[in-house]
Scaffold this motif. Sequence first.
Motif, PDB file in Angstrom:
ATOM      1  N   SER A 214       0.838  -1.191   0.000  1.00 43.70           N
ATOM      2  CA  SER A 214       0.000   0.000   0.000  1.00 43.70           C
ATOM      3  C   SER A 214       0.874   1.241   0.000  1.00 43.70           C
ATOM      4  CB  SER A 214      -0.916  -0.003   1.222  1.00 43.70           C
ATOM      5  OG  SER A 214      -0.134   0.048   2.420  1.00 43.70           O
ATOM      6  N   ARG A 215       0.234   2.408  -0.173  1.00 48.37           N
ATOM      7  CA  ARG A 215       1.002   3.659  -0.194  1.00 48.37           C
ATOM      8  C   ARG A 215       1.693   3.906   1.140  1.00 48.37           C
ATOM      9  NH1 ARG A 215       0.880   7.189  -4.291  1.00 48.37           N
ATOM     10  NH2 ARG A 215      -0.704   6.948  -5.915  1.00 48.37           N
ATOM     11  N   LEU A 216       0.990   3.659   2.243  1.00 51.87           N
ATOM     12  CA  LEU A 216       1.596   3.893   3.547  1.00 51.87           C
ATOM     13  C   LEU A 216       2.768   2.945   3.796  1.00 51.87           C
ATOM     14  CD1 LEU A 216      -1.466   4.577   5.895  1.00 51.87           C
ATOM     15  CD2 LEU A 216       0.242   6.206   5.048  1.00 51.87           C
ATOM     16  N   ARG A 217       2.640   1.707   3.339  1.00 53.64           N
ATOM     17  CA  ARG A 217       3.739   0.761   3.522  1.00 53.64           C
ATOM     18  C   ARG A 217       4.934   1.143   2.660  1.00 53.64           C
ATOM     19  NH1 ARG A 217       3.425  -5.869   2.908  1.00 53.64           N
ATOM     20  NH2 ARG A 217       5.542  -6.273   3.684  1.00 53.64           N
ATOM     21  N   VAL A 218       4.663   1.615   1.433  1.00 58.85           N
ATOM     22  CA  VAL A 218       5.753   2.083   0.573  1.00 58.85           C
ATOM     23  C   VAL A 218       6.441   3.282   1.211  1.00 58.85           C
ATOM     24  CG1 VAL A 218       6.258   3.175  -1.641  1.00 58.85           C
ATOM     25  CG2 VAL A 218       4.744   1.199  -1.551  1.00 58.85           C
ATOM     26  N   LEU A 219       5.636   4.191   1.756  1.00 52.35           N
ATOM     27  CA  LEU A 219       6.211   5.369   2.409  1.00 52.35           C
ATOM     28  C   LEU A 219       7.073   4.963   3.609  1.00 52.35           C
ATOM     29  CD1 LEU A 219       6.382   8.449   2.833  1.00 52.35           C
ATOM     30  CD2 LEU A 219       4.255   8.304   4.139  1.00 52.35           C
ATOM     31  N   TRP A 220       6.599   4.008   4.404  1.00 52.23           N
ATOM     32  CA  TRP A 220       7.296   3.630   5.633  1.00 52.23           C
ATOM     33  C   TRP A 220       8.541   2.788   5.354  1.00 52.23           C
ATOM     34  CZ3 TRP A 220       7.548   4.956  10.524  1.00 52.23           C
ATOM     35  CH2 TRP A 220       8.102   4.085  11.456  1.00 52.23           C
ATOM     36  N   GLN A 221       8.451   1.849   4.412  1.00 53.78           N
ATOM     37  CA  GLN A 221       9.538   0.892   4.222  1.00 53.78           C
ATOM     38  C   GLN A 221      10.493   1.264   3.084  1.00 53.78           C
ATOM     39  OE1 GLN A 221       7.883  -3.052   3.789  1.00 53.78           O
ATOM     40  NE2 GLN A 221       7.268  -3.153   5.939  1.00 53.78           N
ATOM     41  N   ILE A 222      10.052   2.072   2.136  1.00 58.44           N
ATOM     42  CA  ILE A 222      10.889   2.397   0.979  1.00 58.44           C
ATOM     43  C   ILE A 222      11.350   3.846   1.017  1.00 58.44           C
ATOM     44  CG2 ILE A 222      11.043   2.429  -1.533  1.00 58.44           C
ATOM     45  CD1 ILE A 222      10.721  -0.365  -0.352  1.00 58.44           C
ATOM     46  N   VAL A 223      10.412   4.774   1.191  1.00 60.63           N
ATOM     47  CA  VAL A 223      10.732   6.194   1.037  1.00 60.63           C
ATOM     48  C   VAL A 223      11.440   6.753   2.265  1.00 60.63           C
ATOM     49  CG1 VAL A 223       9.751   8.489   0.646  1.00 60.63           C
ATOM     50  CG2 VAL A 223       8.821   6.514  -0.568  1.00 60.63           C
ATOM     51  N   LEU A 224      10.909   6.478   3.445  1.00 59.94           N
ATOM     52  CA  LEU A 224      11.489   7.078   4.655  1.00 59.94           C
ATOM     53  C   LEU A 224      12.937   6.661   4.909  1.00 59.94           C
ATOM     54  CD1 LEU A 224       8.563   7.156   7.256  1.00 59.94           C
ATOM     55  CD2 LEU A 224       9.451   8.976   5.799  1.00 59.94           C
ATOM     56  N   PRO A 225      13.329   5.390   4.730  1.00 61.85           N
ATOM     57  CA  PRO A 225      14.756   5.065   4.919  1.00 61.85           C
ATOM     58  C   PRO A 225      15.682   5.836   3.988  1.00 61.85           C
ATOM     59  CG  PRO A 225      13.446   3.068   4.958  1.00 61.85           C
ATOM     60  CD  PRO A 225      12.529   4.163   4.532  1.00 61.85           C
ATOM     61  N   LEU A 226      15.193   6.204   2.798  1.00 58.00           N
ATOM     62  CA  LEU A 226      16.020   6.976   1.875  1.00 58.00           C
ATOM     63  C   LEU A 226      15.974   8.473   2.169  1.00 58.00           C
ATOM     64  CD1 LEU A 226      15.007   5.205  -1.472  1.00 58.00           C
ATOM     65  CD2 LEU A 226      17.078   4.829  -0.115  1.00 58.00           C
ATOM     66  N   SER A 227      15.068   8.889   3.044  1.00 58.54           N
ATOM     67  CA  SER A 227      14.848  10.324   3.285  1.00 58.54           C
ATOM     68  C   SER A 227      15.425  10.790   4.611  1.00 58.54           C
ATOM     69  CB  SER A 227      13.333  10.614   3.248  1.00 58.54           C
ATOM     70  OG  SER A 227      12.756  10.177   2.053  1.00 58.54           O
ATOM     71  N   ARG A 228      16.343  10.041   5.176  1.00 58.16           N
ATOM     72  CA  ARG A 228      16.914  10.438   6.473  1.00 58.16           C
ATOM     73  C   ARG A 228      17.608  11.801   6.433  1.00 58.16           C
ATOM     74  NH1 ARG A 228      19.440   4.543   8.277  1.00 58.16           N
ATOM     75  NH2 ARG A 228      17.417   3.483   8.599  1.00 58.16           N
ATOM     76  N   PRO A 229      18.345  12.149   5.368  1.00 57.53           N
ATOM     77  CA  PRO A 229      18.941  13.503   5.351  1.00 57.53           C
ATOM     78  C   PRO A 229      17.894  14.605   5.417  1.00 57.53           C
ATOM     79  CG  PRO A 229      20.002  12.099   3.727  1.00 57.53           C
ATOM     80  CD  PRO A 229      18.826  11.339   4.232  1.00 57.53           C
ATOM     81  N   ALA A 230      16.813  14.483   4.646  1.00 52.10           N
ATOM     82  CA  ALA A 230      15.773  15.514   4.667  1.00 52.10           C
ATOM     83  C   ALA A 230      15.054  15.539   6.011  1.00 52.10           C
ATOM     84  CB  ALA A 230      14.778  15.279   3.535  1.00 52.10           C
ATOM     85  N   LEU A 231      14.778  14.382   6.575  1.00 53.04           N
ATOM     86  CA  LEU A 231      14.116  14.334   7.876  1.00 53.04           C
ATOM     87  C   LEU A 231      14.999  14.947   8.961  1.00 53.04           C
ATOM     88  CD1 LEU A 231      12.612  10.728   7.691  1.00 53.04           C
ATOM     89  CD2 LEU A 231      11.401  12.888   7.408  1.00 53.04           C
ATOM     90  N   SER A 232      16.300  14.686   8.894  1.00 48.76           N
ATOM     91  CA  SER A 232      17.217  15.286   9.873  1.00 48.76           C
ATOM     92  C   SER A 232      17.255  16.796   9.735  1.00 48.76           C
ATOM     93  CB  SER A 232      18.624  14.704   9.694  1.00 48.76           C
ATOM     94  OG  SER A 232      18.621  13.311   9.880  1.00 48.76           O
ATOM     95  N   THR A 233      17.215  17.286   8.502  1.00 53.22           N
ATOM     96  CA  THR A 233      17.225  18.729   8.282  1.00 53.22           C
ATOM     97  C   THR A 233      15.978  19.375   8.859  1.00 53.22           C
ATOM     98  OG1 THR A 233      18.525  18.445   6.272  1.00 53.22           O
ATOM     99  CG2 THR A 233      17.363  20.525   6.531  1.00 53.22           C
TER     100      THR A 233
END
Length: 296
Positions: free
Chosen positions: A198-217
Amino acid sequence: MTATAAPPYAAPTVAAGLPGPQRRRRRLPFSPWHLLLVPLALVFAVPLIWLLLSSVMSNAEINRFPPALWPSHIDLGGYRYVLGNAMFPRWFANSLIVSVATVVGNLVLGTLGGYAFARMRFTGSKLLLGLMMATMAIPFQLTMIPTFLVMKQLGLIDTLGALIVPSLVTPFAVFLLRQFFLSLPRELEEAAWIDGCSRLRVLWQIVLPLSRPALSTVAVLTFLSTWNDLTWPLIAINHEPQYTLQLGLTTFQGQHHTQWAAVMAGNVITVLPVLLAFLGAQKAFIRSITSSGLKG
């Protein structure tokens, strides 16, 4: 028939100057840009150095004219005054609660909003994005009174909720995360969708691990703005038990007498969490800035 003589072997000539390894050894051991950046960094560090030195001076030494550039002896009276104040630990806890709650809210809601604007197309999405970005150009002074009236209707004035709710999600966080999500290749998400995610699972398992620099910022910038905020707490909070650190430090300054040593010591304690937060996320912050303009 006579054989032609072969041309004599020419020994390789040594190029003018020193050979490669010796030329490299004569170069500077650091980038030439450091000759400009180090003095510039020292200029920005002067206020912090002055703050640290003033925090170990006495009030008489701070008020002396001409001002002392170096303490004659280490005086920890300012730190004893601050830490001996019964309300200071409460102010520190209030600032920590407000800052952490605001950071968590911006990470969660900013991620959902940024991903929706980056990957989902719905009626009026571009108009809604434009209106959201337009609010970034509105100064806080114009929205201060309407925000106060809304918080008053909700019964949150003079509570920590009045400091948390208006900053739970900011247009800057949504916009920054949207731009970062756009730089990620869609192929990774499409492969997960084919596998039934699902979209939420893709966001949680695929997108967020790749977005750590943006999340840290987002986390660091939100923490900095919330921790150092004075204007809004000054309006929304009336009683000392609900003060934040920045608001509580103003009580050390009176109309006729100011505890400058306590003010300096309190500011040193206030700056430490900010420095630690920035140093901890510095590498991720730089990665986010350098990759924000890339397209996958």
